[in-house]
Design a protein around this motif. Structure first.
Motif, PDB file in Angstrom:
ATOM      1  N   ARG A 246      30.657  58.910  38.842  1.00 40.67           N
ATOM      2  CA  ARG A 246      30.903  57.938  37.833  1.00 40.67           C
ATOM      3  C   ARG A 246      31.973  58.321  37.046  1.00 40.67           C
TER       4      ARG A 246
ATOM      5  N   GLN B 150      32.124  41.806  33.222  1.00 37.99           N
ATOM      6  CA  GLN B 150      32.097  43.394  33.486  1.00 37.99           C
ATOM      7  C   GLN B 150      31.587  43.610  31.926  1.00 37.99           C
TER       8      GLN B 150
ATOM      9  N   PHE C 169      36.912  32.577  41.464  1.00 38.99           N
ATOM     10  CA  PHE C 169      35.854  32.938  40.778  1.00 38.99           C
ATOM     11  C   PHE C 169      35.916  33.590  39.243  1.00 38.99           C
TER      12      PHE C 169
ATOM     13  N   PHE D 118      36.757  38.139  34.162  1.00 45.43           N
ATOM     14  CA  PHE D 118      38.014  38.355  34.943  1.00 45.43           C
ATOM     15  C   PHE D 118      38.064  36.961  35.826  1.00 45.43           C
TER      16      PHE D 118
ATOM     17  N   TYR E  89      41.017  39.632  47.103  1.00 47.50           N
ATOM     18  CA  TYR E  89      40.845  39.034  45.725  1.00 47.50           C
ATOM     19  C   TYR E  89      42.054  39.488  44.861  1.00 47.50           C
TER      20      TYR E  89
ATOM     21  N   LEU F  81      46.055  45.134  32.516  1.00 46.41           N
ATOM     22  CA  LEU F  81      46.846  45.122  33.777  1.00 46.41           C
ATOM     23  C   LEU F  81      45.659  44.393  34.758  1.00 46.41           C
ATOM     24  N   GLY F  82      44.347  44.467  34.212  1.00 44.55           N
ATOM     25  CA  GLY F  82      43.273  43.959  35.047  1.00 44.55           C
ATOM     26  C   GLY F  82      43.021  44.862  36.346  1.00 44.55           C
TER      27      GLY F  82
ATOM     28  N   PHE G 171      43.054  39.143  41.024  1.00 46.59           N
ATOM     29  CA  PHE G 171      42.453  39.412  39.567  1.00 46.59           C
ATOM     30  C   PHE G 171      43.267  39.093  38.590  1.00 46.59           C
ATOM     31  N   GLY G 172      43.089  38.262  37.458  1.00 44.07           N
ATOM     32  CA  GLY G 172      43.663  38.377  36.328  1.00 44.07           C
ATOM     33  C   GLY G 172      43.549  39.832  35.590  1.00 44.07           C
ATOM     34  N   THR G 173      44.297  39.537  34.305  1.00 46.51           N
ATOM     35  CA  THR G 173      44.366  40.602  33.616  1.00 46.51           C
ATOM     36  C   THR G 173      42.953  40.727  32.608  1.00 46.51           C
TER      37      THR G 173
ATOM     38  N   TYR H 214      34.206  36.593  37.175  1.00 46.00           N
ATOM     39  CA  TYR H 214      33.516  38.196  37.059  1.00 46.00           C
ATOM     40  C   TYR H 214      33.291  38.403  35.643  1.00 46.00           C
TER      41      TYR H 214
ATOM     42  N   SER I 109      28.496  48.491  30.754  1.00 40.34           N
ATOM     43  CA  SER I 109      28.144  49.061  31.718  1.00 40.34           C
ATOM     44  C   SER I 109      29.020  49.341  32.863  1.00 40.34           C
ATOM     45  N   ARG I 110      30.082  48.527  32.933  1.00 41.25           N
ATOM     46  CA  ARG I 110      31.064  48.465  34.013  1.00 41.25           C
ATOM     47  C   ARG I 110      30.620  47.876  35.373  1.00 41.25           C
ATOM     48  N   GLN I 111      29.631  47.354  35.279  1.00 43.71           N
ATOM     49  CA  GLN I 111      29.147  46.777  36.627  1.00 43.71           C
ATOM     50  C   GLN I 111      29.680  45.342  36.883  1.00 43.71           C
ATOM     51  N   MET I 112      30.343  44.972  37.586  1.00 47.37           N
ATOM     52  CA  MET I 112      31.058  43.658  37.753  1.00 47.37           C
ATOM     53  C   MET I 112      30.042  42.853  38.352  1.00 47.37           C
TER      54      MET I 112
ATOM     55  N   TYR J  56      40.416  49.033  44.249  1.00 44.63           N
ATOM     56  CA  TYR J  56      40.995  48.601  43.276  1.00 44.63           C
ATOM     57  C   TYR J  56      41.112  49.703  42.028  1.00 44.63           C
TER      58      TYR J  56
ATOM     59  N   LEU K  67      29.346  38.639  39.105  1.00 47.28           N
ATOM     60  CA  LEU K  67      29.553  37.490  39.578  1.00 47.28           C
ATOM     61  C   LEU K  67      29.035  36.458  38.653  1.00 47.28           C
TER      62      LEU K  67
END
Lengths: 115, 114
Positions: free
Chosen positions: B9, A39, A35, A91, A103, B41-42, A105-107, A37, A42-45, B35, A47
């Motif tokens: 939040r 971000q 995948f 990500f 899942y 660091l992701g 994830f990468g950095t 993703y 707004s911080r909302q992940m 998470y 897809l």
């Protein structure tokens, strides 16, 4: 153990240009998903795109496409006609089909689209 | 419209406090994850749950515990908060199924421990 590596911490691209984000992964599994993703601030992940390992054809979603090289364990994301709204953290993620849907994830790569 | 909701939040807590981060999903999914996201660091997996009252440690479980008494709710507990737990915490719930799997995320809780 599976790992996901994104070697580009930050990238920038001019509006309307094309940019490619890199991702490599390591696994001994044969059946998995990959995948990308997004971000935004707004911080909302969200897809962006997904690829099933057993499918040869590269996935595309409008301006987003991937280059999936299974033997090389490489999964890059290409964004065409970049827009200011593409500015975000991206990500790469791996998920094997073992049943837990965990899942990895990468950095992340921080992408800035410049006007 | 699927939804994963995190209770706060932003949160500021004192060192040594017991902290609860709540996550609720309305999709009737079995699997839920916590998470932690840190710059460079992701996202790192703390704990996950694949059913009510079932839990498994992720990659960085030290200093954390979890609770899943109901299918829709997955709580992350910091037993005694420390400054190195200052971070962004993300809850996720993947949609199972070979053809349509996708993880849905909460909006994140930015926790500061002072």
């Amino acid at each position: 153990a599976q790992t996901v590596t994104q070697s580009q911490p930050e990238m920038s691209v001019q509006e309307a240009e094309t940019v490619t984000l890199s991702c490599t992964y390591d696994t001994s599994e044969n059946n998995y998903y990959l995948f990308w993703y997004k971000q935004p601030p707004s911080r909302q992940m969200i897809l962006v795109i997904r690829q099933e390992a057993y499918k040869q054809q590269n996935a595309t979603e409008n301006r987003f496409s991937v280059n999936f090289q299974k033997a090389a364990k490489s999964f890059s994301l290409k964004i065409s006609d970049s827009q200011l709204g593409d500015t975000a953290m991206y990500f790469c993620a791996f998920m094997d089909l073992s049943g837990t849907y965990k899942y990895i994830f990468g950095t992340g790569t921080r992408l800035k689209v410049l006007a | 419209d699927v939804k994963v909701t995190q209770s706060s939040r932003y949160l500021v807590k004192r060192t040594g406090e017991k902290v609860f981060l709540e996550c609720v999903q309305d999709m009737d999914h079995e699997n839920m994850f916590w998470y932690r996201q840190d710059p460079g660091l992701g996202l790192r997996l703390i704990y996950f749950s694949y059913d009510v009252k079932m839990k498994e440690k992720g990659d960085i479980p030290e200093g954390y515990s979890v609770s899943r008494e109901k299918k829709e709710r997955f709580s992350l507990i910091l037993e005694s908060a420390s400054t190195n737990q200052t971070s962004m915490y993300l809850c996720a719930s993947p949609r199972p199924g070979r053809e349509s799997t996708e993880a849905f995320f909460g909006q994140g809780t930015r926790l500061t421990v002072v």
